[in-house]
Motif scaffolding. Structure first.
Motif, PDB file in Angstrom:
ATOM      1  N   PHE A  35      18.135   4.384 -25.289  1.00  0.00           N
ATOM      2  CA  PHE A  35      18.619   5.105 -24.109  1.00  0.00           C
ATOM      3  C   PHE A  35      17.438   5.806 -23.408  1.00  0.00           C
ATOM      4  N   GLY A  36      17.052   5.300 -22.254  1.00  0.00           N
ATOM      5  CA  GLY A  36      16.005   5.947 -21.453  1.00  0.00           C
ATOM      6  C   GLY A  36      16.489   7.281 -20.923  1.00  0.00           C
ATOM      7  N   ILE A  37      17.727   7.295 -20.396  1.00  0.00           N
ATOM      8  CA  ILE A  37      18.435   8.555 -20.123  1.00  0.00           C
ATOM      9  C   ILE A  37      19.852   8.394 -20.647  1.00  0.00           C
ATOM     10  N   VAL A  86      11.026  18.065 -14.924  1.00  0.00           N
ATOM     11  CA  VAL A  86       9.996  18.279 -15.930  1.00  0.00           C
ATOM     12  C   VAL A  86      10.467  17.797 -17.296  1.00  0.00           C
ATOM     13  N   GLY A  87       9.510  17.642 -18.194  1.00  0.00           N
ATOM     14  CA  GLY A  87       9.853  17.215 -19.551  1.00  0.00           C
ATOM     15  C   GLY A  87       8.681  16.469 -20.145  1.00  0.00           C
ATOM     16  N   PRO A  88       8.660  16.358 -21.471  1.00  0.00           N
ATOM     17  CA  PRO A  88       7.534  15.691 -22.127  1.00  0.00           C
ATOM     18  C   PRO A  88       7.456  14.212 -21.795  1.00  0.00           C
ATOM     19  N   SER A  89       6.338  13.627 -22.105  1.00  0.00           N
ATOM     20  CA  SER A  89       6.146  12.199 -21.889  1.00  0.00           C
ATOM     21  C   SER A  89       7.207  11.427 -22.687  1.00  0.00           C
ATOM     22  N   GLY A  90       7.790  10.417 -22.057  1.00  0.00           N
ATOM     23  CA  GLY A  90       8.815   9.626 -22.732  1.00  0.00           C
ATOM     24  C   GLY A  90      10.210  10.226 -22.645  1.00  0.00           C
ATOM     25  N   ALA A  91      10.355  11.364 -21.934  1.00  0.00           N
ATOM     26  CA  ALA A  91      11.648  12.050 -21.876  1.00  0.00           C
ATOM     27  C   ALA A  91      12.692  11.306 -21.052  1.00  0.00           C
ATOM     28  N   GLY A  92      12.225  10.487 -20.102  1.00  0.00           N
ATOM     29  CA  GLY A  92      13.174   9.780 -19.238  1.00  0.00           C
ATOM     30  C   GLY A  92      13.029  10.124 -17.765  1.00  0.00           C
ATOM     31  N   LYS A  93      11.964  10.833 -17.424  1.00  0.00           N
ATOM     32  CA  LYS A  93      11.783  11.280 -16.033  1.00  0.00           C
ATOM     33  C   LYS A  93      11.648  10.104 -15.069  1.00  0.00           C
ATOM     34  N   THR A  94      10.793   9.152 -15.416  1.00  0.00           N
ATOM     35  CA  THR A  94      10.590   8.011 -14.513  1.00  0.00           C
ATOM     36  C   THR A  94      11.850   7.137 -14.451  1.00  0.00           C
ATOM     37  N   THR A  95      12.535   7.034 -15.565  1.00  0.00           N
ATOM     38  CA  THR A  95      13.802   6.281 -15.571  1.00  0.00           C
ATOM     39  C   THR A  95      14.785   6.918 -14.583  1.00  0.00           C
ATOM     40  N   LEU A  96      14.894   8.233 -14.650  1.00  0.00           N
ATOM     41  CA  LEU A  96      15.794   8.946 -13.731  1.00  0.00           C
ATOM     42  C   LEU A  96      15.325   8.778 -12.288  1.00  0.00           C
ATOM     43  N   PHE A  97      14.032   8.918 -12.098  1.00  0.00           N
ATOM     44  CA  PHE A  97      13.425   8.757 -10.762  1.00  0.00           C
ATOM     45  C   PHE A  97      13.800   7.385 -10.174  1.00  0.00           C
ATOM     46  N   TYR A 104      10.492  16.065  -7.150  1.00  0.00           N
ATOM     47  CA  TYR A 104       9.211  15.633  -7.695  1.00  0.00           C
ATOM     48  C   TYR A 104       9.141  15.828  -9.200  1.00  0.00           C
ATOM     49  N   ILE A 105       8.515  14.849  -9.843  1.00  0.00           N
ATOM     50  CA  ILE A 105       8.212  14.959 -11.264  1.00  0.00           C
ATOM     51  C   ILE A 105       6.845  15.605 -11.366  1.00  0.00           C
ATOM     52  N   THR A 106       6.710  16.572 -12.254  1.00  0.00           N
ATOM     53  CA  THR A 106       5.375  17.151 -12.441  1.00  0.00           C
ATOM     54  C   THR A 106       5.184  17.707 -13.841  1.00  0.00           C
ATOM     55  N   HIS A 107       3.913  17.757 -14.260  1.00  0.00           N
ATOM     56  CA  HIS A 107       3.536  18.444 -15.492  1.00  0.00           C
ATOM     57  C   HIS A 107       2.789  19.724 -15.157  1.00  0.00           C
ATOM     58  N   ASN A 108       2.583  19.955 -13.864  1.00  0.00           N
ATOM     59  CA  ASN A 108       1.762  21.078 -13.436  1.00  0.00           C
ATOM     60  C   ASN A 108       2.624  22.350 -13.293  1.00  0.00           C
ATOM     61  N   LEU A 109       2.387  23.317 -14.179  1.00  0.00           N
ATOM     62  CA  LEU A 109       3.248  24.505 -14.206  1.00  0.00           C
ATOM     63  C   LEU A 109       3.220  25.289 -12.900  1.00  0.00           C
ATOM     64  N   ILE A 164      14.208  17.620 -18.719  1.00  0.00           N
ATOM     65  CA  ILE A 164      14.737  16.462 -19.441  1.00  0.00           C
ATOM     66  C   ILE A 164      14.038  16.357 -20.786  1.00  0.00           C
ATOM     67  N   GLU A 165      14.793  16.078 -21.802  1.00  0.00           N
ATOM     68  CA  GLU A 165      14.206  15.830 -23.114  1.00  0.00           C
ATOM     69  C   GLU A 165      15.040  14.779 -23.814  1.00  0.00           C
ATOM     70  N   ASP A 166      14.387  13.803 -24.427  1.00  0.00           N
ATOM     71  CA  ASP A 166      15.108  12.717 -25.117  1.00  0.00           C
ATOM     72  C   ASP A 166      16.225  12.137 -24.263  1.00  0.00           C
ATOM     73  N   GLY A 167      15.957  11.976 -22.991  1.00  0.00           N
ATOM     74  CA  GLY A 167      16.926  11.327 -22.112  1.00  0.00           C
ATOM     75  C   GLY A 167      18.060  12.204 -21.616  1.00  0.00           C
TER      76      GLY A 167
END
Ligand code: ADP
Ligand code: ADP
Length: 230
Positions: free
Chosen positions: A21-23, A39-50, A200-205, A217-220
C-alpha cells in the motif's frame, strides 16, 4: 471544495506477494485557496498521493473528485484535458527543455495546446517574467540560469494555462536555502495574488511553517492534518 478524496488507497503489485500500500485509506477535503504542505519521511507515500491528486495516477480503491468531477469515471483523454486546464505541476528537477529559451519553455503548454500562442498570451507570459524578476532571462537557455531561476521559469510554465491548483513535488529540493526562499516566495505570491490552491511536498521545515495547512503522512496514512488559524 476543489478536491475531495474519499478513502483512497494505492496498492502496488496488487494480488501478488509484493503487494504494497503506497497510501492507505486517505480522505482529504481541500478548499480553494489553501496553501498546503505535505510532509513525511521518505517512502511515506507523498509522491503517490501527489500523483493521485494530480490525476497522473489512479487510486486502487476509493473515490476522487476534482472540481466536482469524478476522476475515476474519466478516460485518459478526459483526464489529460482536465489536468491541462486545472492543474499546474512543478517538480524538484525543474524539467526544462535545455534546447529552448526560458520564454519558449514557459510557453510550451500553449505551444502544445489547441489554443496555440497568440500575442496577448505571449505578452501575459512576458509579464509573468517581469513580475517574478526574470525579465532579463527571457532569451537565456536553462544552462545559463541559476537553479532558482530555472525553477521560477518552471513555475511560470505551470501558470500559463491559468490552473486552479498548483502541485509542487519538492520544489526547492535541489536548491540551497537562499534559493529555496527565493523560489518559495514566488509560490507564496501566486497563492496570495492569484488565489491559487497550492499544494507542495517538502522536507524543508522553514517552508512547512509557511503553509496554512500541514498534512503529515507516515506509512501511507495521514497521521495529522492541521490548519493554522493564522
Ligand atoms: P515518498 O514520496 O513519501 O517518498 P512514495 O509515494 O514515492 O513515497 O512511495 C511510497 C511507498 O510506495 C514506498 O515504499 C515506495 O517504495 C512504494 N512505491 C512507490 N512507487 C511504487 C511502484 N511503482 N511499485 C511498487 N512500490 C512503489
Ligand atoms: P520524485 O518526487 O521521485 O523526484 P518527480 O517529482 O520527478 O518524482 O515525479 C513524480 C511523478 O510524476 C513521476 O512518477 C513521473 O513519472 C510523473 N510525471 C511527471 N511529469 C509527468 C507528466 N507530465 N505526465 C505524466 N506523469 C508525469
Amino acid at each position: 471544495m476543489i478536491i475531495r478524496a474519499q478513502n483512497i488507497s494505492k496498492v502496488y503489485n496488487l494480488n501478488t506477494e509484493a503487494e504494497f500500500f503506497g497510501i492507505r485509506d486517505v480522505s482529504l477535503e481541500i478548499n480553494k485557496g489553501e496553501l498546503i504542505a505535505i510532509v513525511g519521511p521518505s517512502g511515506a507515500g507523498k509522491t503517490t498521493l501527489f500523483n493521485i491528486l494530480g490525476t497522473l495516477d489512479t487510486p486502487t480503491f476509493g473515490q476522487i473528485e476534482i472540481k466536482n468531477k469524478n476522476i475515476l469515471s474519466m478516460d485518459a483523454n478526459e483526464k489529460s484535458k482536465l489536468r491541462n486546464k486545472v492543474i499546474g505541476f512543478i517538480f524538484q528537477q525543474f524539467r526544462l527543455i535545455p534546447t529552448l529559451s526560458a520564454l519558449d519553455n514557459a510557453l510550451l503548454p500553449l505551444l502544445v495546446s489547441e489554443e496555440g500562442v497568440d500575442s496577448p498570451r505571449k505578452e501575459k507570459v512576458i509579464h509573468l517574467f517581469e513580475t517574478y524578476g526574470l525579465k532579463n532571462q527571457l532569451t537565456k537557455y536553462p544552462s545559463q540560469l541559476s537553479g532558482g531561476e530555472q525553477q521560477r521559469v518552471a513555475i511560470i510554465r505551470a501558470l500559463v494555462n491559468d490552473p486552479d491548483i498548483i502541485l509542487a513535488d519538492e520544489p526547492t529540493g535541489s536548491l540551497d536555502s537562499k534559493m529555496s526562499e527565493y523560489v518559495f516566495d514566488t509560490l507564496q505570491q501566486i497563492h496570495k495574488n492569484n488565489g491559487k490552491t497550492v499544494i507542495y511536498i517538502t522536507h524543508n521545515l522553514n517552508l512547512v511553517e509557511k503553509a496554512n495547512r500541514v498534512i503529515k503522512i507516515e506509512d501511507g496514512r495521514v497521521i495529522s492534518d492541521e490548519t493554522c488559524l493564522c
